[in-house]
Motif scaffolding. Structure first.
Motif, PDB file in Angstrom:
ATOM      1  N   ASP A 125       1.999  10.133   0.898  1.00 40.14           N
ATOM      2  CA  ASP A 125       0.579  10.222   0.559  1.00 40.14           C
ATOM      3  C   ASP A 125      -0.253   9.289   1.439  1.00 40.14           C
ATOM      4  OD1 ASP A 125      -1.629  11.080  -1.281  1.00 40.14           O
ATOM      5  OD2 ASP A 125      -1.667   8.929  -1.680  1.00 40.14           O
ATOM      6  N   THR A 126       0.225   8.061   1.640  1.00 39.87           N
ATOM      7  CA  THR A 126      -0.510   7.111   2.467  1.00 39.87           C
ATOM      8  C   THR A 126      -0.604   7.580   3.912  1.00 39.87           C
ATOM      9  OG1 THR A 126       0.233   5.290   1.053  1.00 39.87           O
ATOM     10  CG2 THR A 126      -0.598   4.700   3.236  1.00 39.87           C
ATOM     11  N   THR A 127       0.488   8.105   4.446  1.00 43.62           N
ATOM     12  CA  THR A 127       0.501   8.586   5.827  1.00 43.62           C
ATOM     13  C   THR A 127      -0.461   9.751   6.009  1.00 43.62           C
ATOM     14  OG1 THR A 127       2.798   7.874   6.085  1.00 43.62           O
ATOM     15  CG2 THR A 127       1.954   9.470   7.677  1.00 43.62           C
ATOM     16  N   ARG A 135      -3.101  10.428   4.181  1.00 44.95           N
ATOM     17  CA  ARG A 135      -4.469   9.900   4.077  1.00 44.95           C
ATOM     18  C   ARG A 135      -4.913   9.299   5.424  1.00 44.95           C
ATOM     19  NH1 ARG A 135      -6.477   8.187  -1.232  1.00 44.95           N
ATOM     20  NH2 ARG A 135      -5.108   8.966  -2.877  1.00 44.95           N
ATOM     21  N   ASN A 136      -4.029   8.532   6.036  1.00 45.19           N
ATOM     22  CA  ASN A 136      -4.367   7.918   7.320  1.00 45.19           C
ATOM     23  C   ASN A 136      -4.655   8.967   8.383  1.00 45.19           C
ATOM     24  OD1 ASN A 136      -4.019   5.394   6.211  1.00 45.19           O
ATOM     25  ND2 ASN A 136      -1.982   5.085   7.056  1.00 45.19           N
ATOM     26  N   ARG A 150       0.835  -1.211   0.000  1.00 44.07           N
ATOM     27  CA  ARG A 150       0.000   0.000   0.000  1.00 44.07           C
ATOM     28  C   ARG A 150       0.860   1.247   0.000  1.00 44.07           C
ATOM     29  NH1 ARG A 150      -2.762   2.404   4.572  1.00 44.07           N
ATOM     30  NH2 ARG A 150      -1.996   0.640   5.792  1.00 44.07           N
ATOM     31  N   TRP A 151       1.908   1.244   0.817  1.00 44.17           N
ATOM     32  CA  TRP A 151       2.797   2.407   0.867  1.00 44.17           C
ATOM     33  C   TRP A 151       3.588   2.532  -0.434  1.00 44.17           C
ATOM     34  CZ3 TRP A 151       1.767  -0.561   5.143  1.00 44.17           C
ATOM     35  CH2 TRP A 151       1.273   0.124   6.262  1.00 44.17           C
ATOM     36  N   ARG A 182       2.655   1.509  -3.432  1.00 38.12           N
ATOM     37  CA  ARG A 182       1.779   1.843  -4.537  1.00 38.12           C
ATOM     38  C   ARG A 182       1.387   3.322  -4.509  1.00 38.12           C
ATOM     39  NH1 ARG A 182      -1.806  -1.690  -3.624  1.00 38.12           N
ATOM     40  NH2 ARG A 182      -3.366  -0.405  -2.576  1.00 38.12           N
ATOM     41  N   ARG A 183       1.070   3.820  -3.337  1.00 32.59           N
ATOM     42  CA  ARG A 183       0.585   5.200  -3.229  1.00 32.59           C
ATOM     43  C   ARG A 183       1.658   6.189  -2.809  1.00 32.59           C
ATOM     44  NH1 ARG A 183      -5.119   4.230   0.048  1.00 32.59           N
ATOM     45  NH2 ARG A 183      -6.272   3.241  -1.658  1.00 32.59           N
TER      46      ARG A 183
END
Length: 230
Positions: A219-221, A223-224, A211-212, A214-215
């Motif tokens: 960005d993933t952090t 979003r979370n 997930r990290w 791919r995004r």
């Protein structure tokens, strides 16, 4: 039970597993949707322990997810979509005294079942999880791991990708997962914390970094954090 011979009928009943083995049955509930790429490794890891039943709660996969689960000896359920519903239906079918909710791309540490049993044997412990680690490389992911473990250990707020465990009795008394489309683990842990300590074990569960990767880590952090704030 009238005579000693009558107890033979109870030997295969998981509700009486403690009597014969001293080891409560642990139900490992794996929600999945099109997870054939990673599920086999996860279930092979789960099967290394004894006194464990595996429940695969499938949300309508179109790949070989259900077949992989069946080949691994799991009880395969076809459930409503959404991870909260999948996990709740899996828990309803569970026979064990202890529950472990495990993501399909997470690998458990050696001896995980006994670690869980020992943790839940402590009267004050309401629930727990493992330390967080990914299978990715790089300083950014190490920072993500550090932040997750500080949050989990210091604030007693683990997430689902750390393998959440608790007694089935506690899960049922709290009403299970709320019917949320996302962050169902966060919300459940919030209620667990009100009941008592949520521990983080020193051993790590290793979650895929896909997930990290791919995004992107940043960005993933972000979003979370936005979802938590929401």
């Amino acid at each position: 039970v009238d005579v000693p011979a009558d107890t033979s009928a109870l030997r295969d009943d998981p509700r009486f597993a403690d009597v014969w083995t001293g080891r409560p049955l642990l139900s490992v509930i794996v929600p999945a949707l099109n997870e054939s790429a990673s599920l086999g490794r996860t279930l092979a890891c789960v099967r290394r322990a004894v006194g464990v039943e595996i429940i695969l709660a499938d949300g309508g996969s179109r790949d070989a997810t259900r077949e992989i689960g069946a080949q691994a000896g799991a009880t395969v359920l076809t459930t409503a979509g959404g991870r909260a519903a999948q996990q709740s239906e899996g828990a309803a079918a569970a026979r064990g005294r202890h529950l472990l909710f495990l993501h399909a791309d997470t690998l458990l540490p050696d001896g995980y079942a006994e670690l869980i049993r020992h943790a839940l044997d402590q009267p004050a412990t309401v629930a727990g999880a493992f330390r967080f680690r990914t299978d990715g490389c790089g300083a950014a992911l190490r920072l993500v791991e550090w932040g997750a473990n500080v949050r989990s250990a210091l604030f007693q707020w683990p997430y689902g990708d750390q393998g959440l465990f608790m007694e089935k009795r506690v899960f049922d008394e709290l009403g299970g997962f709320a019917p949320l489309p996302i962050m169902e683990d966060y919300e459940l842990v919030r209620r667990l914390r009100r009941r008592g300590p949520v521990v983080t074990l020193g051993e790590a569960a290793i979650t895929s970094a896909r997930r990290w990767l791919r995004r992107g880590v940043l960005d993933t952090t972000v979003r979370n954090l936005v979802m938590v704030a929401g």
